[in-house]
Design a protein around this motif. Structure first.
Motif, mmCIF file in Angstrom:
data_model
loop_
_atom_site.group_PDB
_atom_site.id
_atom_site.type_symbol
_atom_site.label_atom_id
_atom_site.label_comp_id
_atom_site.label_asym_id
_atom_site.label_seq_id
_atom_site.Cartn_x
_atom_site.Cartn_y
_atom_site.Cartn_z
ATOM 1 N N ARG A 276 11.696 43.134 36.965
ATOM 2 C CA ARG A 276 11.892 44.568 37.147
ATOM 3 C C ARG A 276 12.971 45.159 36.252
ATOM 4 N N LYS A 277 13.910 44.321 35.784
ATOM 5 C CA LYS A 277 15.001 44.836 34.944
ATOM 6 C C LYS A 277 14.696 44.711 33.458
ATOM 7 N N GLU A 278 13.582 44.045 33.134
ATOM 8 C CA GLU A 278 13.216 43.839 31.722
ATOM 9 C C GLU A 278 12.537 45.086 31.177
ATOM 10 N N ARG A 279 12.873 45.437 29.930
ATOM 11 C CA ARG A 279 12.291 46.629 29.312
ATOM 12 C C ARG A 279 11.032 46.309 28.494
ATOM 13 N N GLY B 43 5.088 48.136 30.907
ATOM 14 C CA GLY B 43 6.334 48.542 30.250
ATOM 15 C C GLY B 43 7.121 49.574 31.010
ATOM 16 N N LEU B 44 6.598 50.032 32.138
ATOM 17 C CA LEU B 44 7.261 51.096 32.888
ATOM 18 C C LEU B 44 7.950 50.592 34.158
ATOM 19 N N VAL B 45 8.002 49.260 34.320
ATOM 20 C CA VAL B 45 8.653 48.702 35.517
ATOM 21 C C VAL B 45 10.099 49.161 35.604
ATOM 22 N N ASP B 46 10.821 49.055 34.483
ATOM 23 C CA ASP B 46 12.246 49.404 34.495
ATOM 24 C C ASP B 46 12.470 50.905 34.624
ATOM 25 N N GLN B 47 11.386 51.695 34.513
ATOM 26 C CA GLN B 47 11.495 53.150 34.630
ATOM 27 C C GLN B 47 11.045 53.625 36.015
ATOM 28 N N THR B 48 10.858 52.681 36.939
ATOM 29 C CA THR B 48 10.332 53.001 38.271
ATOM 30 C C THR B 48 11.433 52.947 39.324
ATOM 31 N N GLU B 49 11.388 53.878 40.257
ATOM 32 C CA GLU B 49 12.349 53.865 41.365
ATOM 33 C C GLU B 49 12.133 52.610 42.215
ATOM 34 N N ASN B 50 13.238 51.946 42.613
ATOM 35 C CA ASN B 50 13.151 50.727 43.439
ATOM 36 C C ASN B 50 12.006 49.823 42.978
ATOM 37 N N PRO B 51 12.057 49.353 41.710
ATOM 38 C CA PRO B 51 10.894 48.697 41.107
ATOM 39 C C PRO B 51 10.364 47.480 41.850
ATOM 40 N N PRO C 92 2.794 50.870 25.147
ATOM 41 C CA PRO C 92 2.582 49.675 24.310
ATOM 42 C C PRO C 92 3.662 49.479 23.243
ATOM 43 N N ILE C 93 4.070 50.557 22.558
ATOM 44 C CA ILE C 93 5.096 50.426 21.511
ATOM 45 C C ILE C 93 6.437 50.056 22.138
ATOM 46 N N LYS C 94 6.696 50.576 23.337
ATOM 47 C CA LYS C 94 7.929 50.228 24.051
ATOM 48 C C LYS C 94 7.970 48.727 24.329
ATOM 49 N N GLN C 95 6.830 48.176 24.782
ATOM 50 C CA GLN C 95 6.785 46.751 25.105
ATOM 51 C C GLN C 95 6.930 45.894 23.851
ATOM 52 N N LEU C 96 6.330 46.350 22.748
ATOM 53 C CA LEU C 96 6.404 45.591 21.495
ATOM 54 C C LEU C 96 7.804 45.633 20.893
ATOM 55 N N ILE C 97 8.458 46.798 20.958
ATOM 56 C CA ILE C 97 9.760 46.980 20.295
ATOM 57 C C ILE C 97 10.925 46.527 21.179
ATOM 58 N N GLU C 98 10.903 46.911 22.450
ATOM 59 C CA GLU C 98 12.063 46.654 23.307
ATOM 60 C C GLU C 98 12.063 45.249 23.909
ATOM 61 N N GLY C 99 10.919 44.599 23.944
ATOM 62 C CA GLY C 99 10.875 43.264 24.527
ATOM 63 C C GLY C 99 11.117 42.161 23.512
ATOM 64 N N THR C 100 10.591 42.353 22.311
ATOM 65 C CA THR C 100 10.632 41.297 21.290
ATOM 66 C C THR C 100 12.029 41.147 20.686
ATOM 67 N N PRO C 101 12.304 39.990 20.044
ATOM 68 C CA PRO C 101 13.612 39.796 19.395
ATOM 69 C C PRO C 101 13.901 40.886 18.363
ATOM 70 N N LYS D 283 20.008 60.023 23.900
ATOM 71 C CA LYS D 283 19.898 60.908 25.061
ATOM 72 C C LYS D 283 18.906 60.398 26.100
ATOM 73 N N ASN D 284 17.726 59.960 25.653
ATOM 74 C CA ASN D 284 16.684 59.615 26.628
ATOM 75 C C ASN D 284 16.188 58.177 26.549
ATOM 76 N N GLY D 285 16.756 57.382 25.638
ATOM 77 C CA GLY D 285 16.390 55.976 25.555
ATOM 78 C C GLY D 285 14.990 55.715 25.016
ATOM 79 N N MET D 286 14.373 56.720 24.400
ATOM 80 C CA MET D 286 13.025 56.546 23.870
ATOM 81 C C MET D 286 13.070 55.906 22.472
ATOM 82 N N PRO D 287 12.094 55.024 22.140
ATOM 83 C CA PRO D 287 12.031 54.448 20.787
ATOM 84 C C PRO D 287 11.417 55.454 19.810
ATOM 85 N N LYS D 288 12.137 56.545 19.553
ATOM 86 C CA LYS D 288 11.602 57.670 18.788
ATOM 87 C C LYS D 288 11.120 57.256 17.398
ATOM 88 N N ASN D 289 11.955 56.502 16.683
ATOM 89 C CA ASN D 289 11.594 56.117 15.314
ATOM 90 C C ASN D 289 10.298 55.316 15.300
#
Length: 500
Positions: free
Chosen positions: A67-70, A233-241, A340-349, A363-369
């Protein structure tokens, strides 16, 4: 560190609505009845029992444990099996969604056309003297830019749009169910398509009475349940995951599984297959509009309204389903532009990617680039496939074929990783459905057999039906090509870091 405050996190309701827009396809109900009539129901039940329900329970356990993994599905497989396994599967899965964005950017305008014109007029659309395919490409590019811009603003905008899409999908089902029962009661409980014991085992459609036709529909039913892992990829963005996420998946999965079968049954209350769906003009693309239009018309008839009024009700019902489908696709687009891009970018090394690519917005923690680079890649492919003439169209068709199997093979690998997940007692598991390792292993085997069968049949079906070896070759090539690219990227990472 999470960049989302509590206010912007997903509630149980918004998570369920997001699941709806990502998984549930309302048109699958109409298409199932077109292809198989009532006999579609056993196939949907079998597919739910052998794939969707056990698979969704696995995702529930994964999500609660990590639940804490992005990194979503990457993190799940990495912690359970290993990073190389996780990266290859996640990369293959991600690239297939890129191709989905390219193809959907053009096809999404068909339901919108039905809203305004009552039929698909996209083949006649033209902007500034451009051809219809070039016009749809321009609209697709504009849509991609707008969605990327809005989605990159934060989870809140994604949540709002997907909630609208999910609400309209749910509303379409309520209208179908309520409308069907109104017709049933008004007609003295006489159904349009007779219900007999044989109607649940024999298709009224001549094309789906052969073994190949039946196996082909089984594959259709399995893949109608696909897409649930995109929510990972939205587990960490969920209330009381640890509580909300598994509960959301469980509720969503059961509603979707019941909704498909109940919806197919209800279509028969007001639609006679031979009278309405046997015409040559009815096909997979327009079945949803025809079924809903027929519902509106039969409600008018059942209430003893004039033929003109009944026809108008049918037209408005048909337009409503066009709007629902358009909004559902927009909602899915928002989710799939980000998750999907969140899981590929934020999870991988981090060493796998250039530093600018993995930078998160302060500001919002989004992988904008990463989201904008993804947008540019999709737009380039849209331009190449729309301006390149017949050969470019063929190329796009081959890309879609390559992604068909590549999108669904990861289901089997995510399920396979569950064996190691259950074996690893050091992983904290706050939510458990599979109480024994043996039970979990049996569930994994059933899911893998179902998904493997569906993919193998998808690959060989073009040869069995029409000796189309090209389609088969490209469907096999897709996963292989994406796997090779993933291995090359990972090999570069190993060289840079010295890790094996």
């Amino acid at each position: 560190m999470s960049h989302s405050n509590h206010k912007n996190k997903l509630t149980l309701l918004s998570l369920i609505l997001m699941i709806f827009t990502s998984v549930f396809g309302f048109t699958n109900i109409a298409r199932a009845f077109l292809l198989m009539g009532y006999s579609a129901i056993p196939f949907y039940i079998i597919s739910a029992l052998t794939f969707f329900i056990p698979y969704s329970f696995m995702l529930s356990e994964y999500g609660a444990a990590f639940r804490k993994e992005r990194g979503g599905i990457y993190s799940w497989m990495d912690k359970s099996v290993g990073p190389k396994y996780a990266f290859i599967v996640t990369f293959m899965w991600y690239t297939s969604y890129l191709i989905w964005m390219v193809s959907t950017s053009s096809s999404i305008w068909v339901p919108l056309s039905n809203v305004f014109f009552g039929q698909d007029t996209t083949s006649r659309w033209s902007l500034f003297g451009l051809s219809s395919s070039q016009t749809l490409a321009c609209l697709g590019i504009i849509l991609m830019l707008i969605i990327t811009f809005a989605a990159s603003k934060g989870l809140d905008s994604i949540k709002k749009i997907t909630s609208i899409g999910g609400t309209f999908v749910a509303l379409a089902n309520i209208i179908l169910l309520v409308g069907a029962f109104i017709v049933l009661v008004a007609n003295g409980f006489k159904v349009a398509e007779p219900i007999t014991a044989s109607s649940f085992f024999s298709s009224p459609n001549p094309s789906y009475q052969s073994p190949i036709g039946l196996l082909g529909f089984m594959v259709f039913a399995v893949f109608a349940y696909g897409g649930l892992e995109s929510i990972g990829g939205l587990v960490d963005q969920t209330e009381n995951p640890e509580k909300t996420f598994p509960r959301g998946i469980k509720i969503g999965a059961i509603i979707i599984a019941v909704g498909y079968s109940l919806g197919i049954l209800c279509v028969g209350f007001f639609t006679n297959w031979a009278g309405t769906l046997s015409k040559s003009t009815v096909n997979m693309a327009n079945a949803g509009y025809i079924v809903m239009g027929n519902l509106g018309y039969t409600i008018g008839e059942a209430l003893h309204l004039s033929p003109d009024v009944s026809v108008n009700i049918g037209l408005w019902f048909s337009r409503f389903i066009g709007l629902s489908m358009f909004l559902a696709l927009i909602g899915a687009f928002f989710t799939l532009t980000y998750s999907p891009i969140k899981q590929l970018i934020e999870g991988t090394p981090k060493e796998l990617w250039p530093k600018k690519l993995i930078k998160l917005d302060d500001k919002n923690g989004m992988p904008k680039n990463a989201m904008w680079i993804q947008c540019i890649i999709v737009i380039i492919v849209i331009i190449l496939t729309s301006l390149g003439g017949k050969s470019a169209t063929t190329f796009l068709n081959y890309l879609i074929l390559m992604s068909n199997v590549a999108m669904t093979i990861p289901y089997a690998f995510i399920a396979l990783a569950f064996i190691w997940f259950k074996k690893n007692d050091s992983i904290e598991k706050p939510f458990v459905i599979y109480k024994s390792k043996k039970g979990a292993n049996i569930a994994v085997v059933i899911v893998m057999i179902t998904v493997t069968f569906a993919n193998v049949f998808t690959i060989i079906k073009p040869i069995l039906e029409s000796r189309d070896y090209t389609s088969t070759i490209f469907q096999i090539a897709g996963p292989i090509v994406f796997m090779i690219i993933a291995l090359l990227i990972y090999h570069r990472y190993e060289k840079i870091t010295g890790k094996k």
